[in-house]
Design an enzyme around this catalytic site. Sequence first.
Site, mmCIF file in Angstrom:
data_model
loop_
_atom_site.group_PDB
_atom_site.id
_atom_site.type_symbol
_atom_site.label_atom_id
_atom_site.label_comp_id
_atom_site.label_asym_id
_atom_site.label_seq_id
_atom_site.Cartn_x
_atom_site.Cartn_y
_atom_site.Cartn_z
ATOM 1 N N PRO A 88 -6.196 -8.605 43.959
ATOM 2 C CA PRO A 88 -7.101 -7.898 43.096
ATOM 3 C C PRO A 88 -8.060 -8.592 42.554
ATOM 4 C CG PRO A 88 -4.815 -8.605 42.084
ATOM 5 C CD PRO A 88 -4.711 -8.755 43.564
ATOM 6 N N CYS B 166 -4.412 -16.610 36.796
ATOM 7 C CA CYS B 166 -6.020 -15.982 36.461
ATOM 8 C C CYS B 166 -6.390 -17.681 35.804
ATOM 9 C CB CYS B 166 -6.023 -15.191 35.345
ATOM 10 S SG CYS B 166 -7.800 -14.818 34.905
ATOM 11 N N ASN C 205 -1.889 -17.786 49.444
ATOM 12 C CA ASN C 205 -3.242 -17.418 48.850
ATOM 13 C C ASN C 205 -4.266 -18.744 49.051
ATOM 14 O OD1 ASN C 205 -4.873 -16.376 45.971
ATOM 15 N ND2 ASN C 205 -5.403 -15.976 48.096
ATOM 16 N N GLY C 206 -5.447 -18.706 49.414
ATOM 17 C CA GLY C 206 -6.510 -19.590 49.355
ATOM 18 C C GLY C 206 -7.141 -20.134 50.618
ATOM 19 N N ASP C 207 -8.379 -19.845 50.701
ATOM 20 C CA ASP C 207 -9.080 -20.428 51.828
ATOM 21 C C ASP C 207 -8.539 -19.595 53.262
ATOM 22 O OD1 ASP C 207 -10.248 -22.128 50.133
ATOM 23 O OD2 ASP C 207 -9.169 -23.938 50.930
#
Length: 382
Positions: free
Chosen positions: A26, A111, A214-216
């Site tokens: 999201p 976040c 998650n990430g890259d």
Amino acid sequence: MPAAPVVPSSLTLGSVTVDTPVVLAPMAGITNAAYRRLCAEQGAGLYVCEMITSRGLVERDEHTLDMLVFDELETTRSVQLYGTDPVYVGKAAEILCGEFGVAHIDLNFGCPVPKVTRKGGGGALPWKRGLLGQILEAAVAAATPYDVPVTIKTRKGIDDDHLTYLDAGRIAQETGVAAIALHGRTVAQAYSGQADWEAIAALVEHVDIPVLGNGDIWEAADALRMVEQTGVAGVVVGRGCLGRPWLFRDLAAAFAGEQVATLPTLGEVSAMMRRHAELLCQHMGEQRGCKEFRKHVSWYLKGFAAGGHMRRSLALVDTLASLDALLVELDPDEAFPVAELGSPRGRQGSPRERVVLPEGWLDDADGAGSHVREDASETTGG
């Protein structure tokens, strides 16, 4: 030497099975119903609504309800919920399941935005292990009667000296959470630097529930490499799909064992831009839809030769007709700029010297029973 993990072909989150183990992260102002539909047209996956606040939903905040819109073809409704108070989170989960027919709830504990961490939310909250457990218990208890799985997304921790992800994984497992997604950065890193895939691998070893990485992930090959290096059950894709919805086509093919790298011509990219604007206008009306589309122009045209005047004009479109008149001026045969492959997209920024937290936040690592006041208007992603 241990064998490389088997590449999964699907993802199971409690009662929900996703045909491709790929989740759209999201993103505020991005993953609205139109964009989720656009991505879903490219390939199977789980497409998560923009983050909404539990207090905003419980109090029927108009802006919050405006974001809770689903496309008519959206068969699996997935929503990310933000909350800092177990009571609000439980009530909001009940509303999502009972009134909105949501099939999956993700809770945001990742976040990094200062206005969120300042109030003890997002990536700051997992420092309070007891409070985190209470929030998860409330959400799972509310969603269980509807057979709706609850997952969480988090980061490694506040900074390198205050890591929380292993404890968060343990607490998630103990409270009945169906899966945990880990962004391999700390709150202090925000979106800068490189994601730590070794931390993701450590979490996979630490818990028995599915872990999503998650990430890259900029290309489909990155997703496969993450699976092979970490053993994750699936991947979460955020900035990598900005201006590139066809990445989900590549990801679906990659997880099906096919070697695919879509390199659309500028004409094909123009067609995707037109489809995106059209869907936005269908959901929001032409004026607002065109205005929402403007932010995507620079992402779609990244690396192409379109000049500054064209880019500025496209970023001012106010009708589909004006968009059409500009798109026909682009060279439909221009090849995709392959130099852009594998490069970061969207915001990056710099690491923060200090994460903004409530006074005394780090003094107590439990926080059970504490009531961090929720803000009804937080809208961001992690």
